[in-house]
Design a protein around this motif. Structure first.
Motif, mmCIF file in Angstrom:
data_model
loop_
_atom_site.group_PDB
_atom_site.id
_atom_site.type_symbol
_atom_site.label_atom_id
_atom_site.label_comp_id
_atom_site.label_asym_id
_atom_site.label_seq_id
_atom_site.Cartn_x
_atom_site.Cartn_y
_atom_site.Cartn_z
ATOM 1 N N GLN A 260 0.884 -1.214 0.082
ATOM 2 C CA GLN A 260 -0.048 0.164 0.029
ATOM 3 C C GLN A 260 1.034 1.222 0.029
ATOM 4 O OE1 GLN A 260 -2.651 -0.104 3.670
ATOM 5 N NE2 GLN A 260 -3.713 -2.093 2.963
ATOM 6 N N PRO A 261 0.544 2.377 -0.627
ATOM 7 C CA PRO A 261 1.397 3.335 -0.744
ATOM 8 C C PRO A 261 1.903 4.104 0.512
ATOM 9 C CG PRO A 261 -0.439 3.656 -2.251
ATOM 10 C CD PRO A 261 -0.745 2.418 -1.409
ATOM 11 N N ARG A 262 1.184 3.972 1.763
ATOM 12 C CA ARG A 262 1.489 4.407 2.750
ATOM 13 C C ARG A 262 2.776 3.631 3.480
ATOM 14 N NH1 ARG A 262 -0.767 3.332 8.533
ATOM 15 N NH2 ARG A 262 -1.657 1.685 7.439
ATOM 16 N N PHE A 263 2.502 2.129 3.254
ATOM 17 C CA PHE A 263 3.610 1.500 3.599
ATOM 18 C C PHE A 263 4.859 1.407 2.642
ATOM 19 C CE2 PHE A 263 -0.111 -0.816 5.723
ATOM 20 C CZ PHE A 263 -0.040 -0.650 6.975
ATOM 21 N N GLU A 264 4.867 1.445 1.314
ATOM 22 C CA GLU A 264 5.859 1.624 0.522
ATOM 23 C C GLU A 264 6.659 2.982 0.770
ATOM 24 O OE1 GLU A 264 6.591 2.140 -4.065
ATOM 25 O OE2 GLU A 264 4.660 1.337 -3.420
ATOM 26 N N GLN A 265 6.003 3.772 1.203
ATOM 27 C CA GLN A 265 6.710 5.081 1.635
ATOM 28 C C GLN A 265 7.591 4.898 2.818
ATOM 29 O OE1 GLN A 265 7.130 7.842 -0.315
ATOM 30 N NE2 GLN A 265 8.431 8.633 1.231
#
Length: 88
Positions: free
Chosen positions: A9-14
């Motif tokens: 998910q974008p948040r975890f990827e960041q």
């Protein structure tokens, strides 16, 4: 063996990108991989229950060599190109 790095998910990827970038300033690629492996195998200390279950399942489902290959693929995927060059 071909490995697939599962999109996060974008948040975890960041969060992962930031952590890898921060660690790459003081650690070699091999040290990064070893640290991530130690974190996976130390799943009992993880506070988040979802992450703890994932880490535990990962260590039960894959051999240490398979997990190392997965972590190496993850580092290659999520460490930005300019950061990769700086990792010793």
């Amino acid at each position: 063996m071909e490995l697939l790095v599962v999109p996060l998910q974008p948040r975890f990827e960041q969060l992962l990108r930031e952590q890898l970038r921060r660690l790459s300033t003081t650690m070699t690629r091999e040290q990064l991989v070893q640290l991530r492996l130690e974190q996976l195998y130390d799943w009992e200390r993880v506070e988040d229950p979802v992450t703890r279950r994932f880490f535990r399942a990962s260590t039960l489902a894959w051999t240490r060599e398979e997990l190392k290959a997965l972590v190496e693929a993850t580092v290659r995927e999520y460490l930005p190109e300019q950061e990769r060059e700086e990792v010793h």
